[in-house]
Design an enzyme around this catalytic site. Structure first.
Site, short mmCIF file in Angstrom:
data_model
loop_
_atom_site.label_atom_id
_atom_site.label_comp_id
_atom_site.label_asym_id
_atom_site.label_seq_id
_atom_site.Cartn_x
_atom_site.Cartn_y
_atom_site.Cartn_z
N HIS A 64 0.84 -1.21 0.00
CA HIS A 64 0.00 0.00 0.00
C HIS A 64 0.87 1.25 0.00
CE1 HIS A 64 -2.73 -2.91 2.25
NE2 HIS A 64 -3.47 -2.56 1.23
N GLY B 112 -2.68 -1.88 -6.86
CA GLY B 112 -1.54 -2.80 -6.94
C GLY B 112 -1.86 -3.97 -7.86
N GLN C 52 -8.76 -7.17 -10.56
CA GLN C 52 -9.45 -5.98 -10.03
C GLN C 52 -9.11 -4.75 -10.88
OE1 GLN C 52 -10.15 -4.91 -5.72
NE2 GLN C 52 -8.23 -3.81 -6.00
N SER D 58 -2.62 -8.13 3.07
CA SER D 58 -3.15 -8.00 4.44
C SER D 58 -3.54 -9.36 4.99
CB SER D 58 -4.36 -7.07 4.45
OG SER D 58 -4.00 -5.85 3.85
O1 PAF Z 1 -8.01 -3.86 -3.18
C1 PAF Z 1 -8.68 -3.53 -2.17
O2 PAF Z 1 -8.16 -3.38 -1.08
C2 PAF Z 1 -10.19 -3.31 -2.32
O3 PAF Z 1 -10.75 -4.21 -3.20
C3 PAF Z 1 -10.54 -1.86 -2.71
C4 PAF Z 1 -10.02 -1.50 -4.08
C5 PAF Z 1 -10.00 -0.90 -1.67
C6 PAF Z 1 -12.08 -1.70 -2.74
O4 PAF Z 1 -12.65 -1.97 -1.51
#
Ligand code: PAF
Length: 289
Positions: free
Chosen positions: A42, A153, A159, A192
């Site tokens: 992050h 990331g 995603q 995480s």
């Molecule tokens: O990748 C993540 O942590 C989650 O899917 C996000 C993009 C914050 C959406 O809740």
């Protein structure tokens, strides 16, 4: 490095007003959407945003709508004070937006963003409602922050494809910046969810990144049959007691369409359970010829 103490905002209307002031000053805004439990993966996104923008907003919200019943929503780590301390390692952020579920989804909330196509495969097959939850919350965050750029990331490779497709199809005025996977020194992709692993499982989980690296070697040695590559990875993971594979796929990095032979750039994507923890990883590979 000077450290900025972030302004912590929990109320979406307050965030919108704050954003108005930045906009009035012609400041560019970068958004790093997270669910907290921040790690260096992050932080690398925060650094990228700080390099590109005048203002960086980090959202920290464990989004209930992207978890299906029986998934880890309740147990997902919520560590806001630690997260704020962690941000100081990269000089802080301007705003941490940490709303409650009720603030994001007030009584009567009844919208859903569904992106077709790219959500039907891989994670979408195993977590059929997941990407609707992601697309919905991400679009809300884009609208609330009116960010110029948002940082994601590549560990969550699919995603990024979903968010890019949503942005393209709905003409959302934002640039999606995709940042490399950050790995621990032994190769495991930072996540995480790694904190769920016991010491032994943490060792076992190395099979994911190692089998992907070995697949890259196989490709460099000339193997092109993706069935052979995937079977090898699957076998390496499944020989570990308590491990199981959801999928291993060689795909086109742009469309995520499964490929039978390696031809040009490919991405190998996998999801597996180590004990009760579900992990994902991937590797983009450019064959030499
Ligand atoms: O990748 C993540 O942590 C989650 O899917 C996000 C993009 C914050 C959406 O809740």
């Amino acid at each position: 490095m000077d450290t900025i103490q972030p302004e912590i905002i929990t109320n979406p209307s307050v965030l919108k007003k704050r954003i108005d002031t930045f906009r009035a000053e012609n400041k560019s805004i970068g958004l790093v959407p997270t669910m907290g439990a921040l790690h260096y993966g992050h932080l690398s996104l925060v650094l990228a945003s700080k390099g590109d923008n005048d203002v960086t907003v980090v959202s920290i919200f464990v989004n209930p709508t992207q978890f299906a019943p029986g998934e880890d929503y309740e147990k997902y780590p919520r560590t806001l004070p630690d997260d704020i301390e962690k941000l100081a390692e990269v000089g802080g952020a301007d705003i941490v937006f940490a709303p409650s579920p009720e603030a994001m989804y007030p009584k009567g909330f009844d919208a859903n963003v569904h992106v077709g196509g790219v959500t039907a495969v891989l994670e979408g097959k195993f977590r059929p409602t997941h990407f609707d939850g992601v697309a919905t919350v991400v679009l809300k965050l884009f609208n609330l922050t009116r960010a110029d750029r948002a940082y994601f990331g590549q560990k969550d490779f699919q995603q990024i494809a979903v968010v890019k497709k949503m942005v393209a199809d709905l003409n959302v005025p934002i640039e999606i910046v995709s940042c490399p996977i950050i790995r621990e020194p032994d190769g495991i992709a930072m996540s995480s969810r790694n904190r769920y692993l016991s010491e032994k499982e943490r060792q076992d989980a190395l099979v994911l990144s190692r089998s992907l690296m070995e697949a890259e070697k196989q490709i460099a040695e000339g193997v092109r049959d993706t069935a052979v590559i995937c079977a090898d990875i699957r076998q390496k993971i499944e020989q570990i007691e308590g491990a199981s594979v959801d999928y291993v796929v060689v795909a086109d990095p742009d469309t995520l369409a499964e490929m039978e032979r390696v031809a040009g750039n490919v991405v190998i994507l996998l999801a597996a359970r180590i004990g009760s923890t579900r992990l994902i990883d991937n590797r983009v590979i450019t064959p030499k010829r």
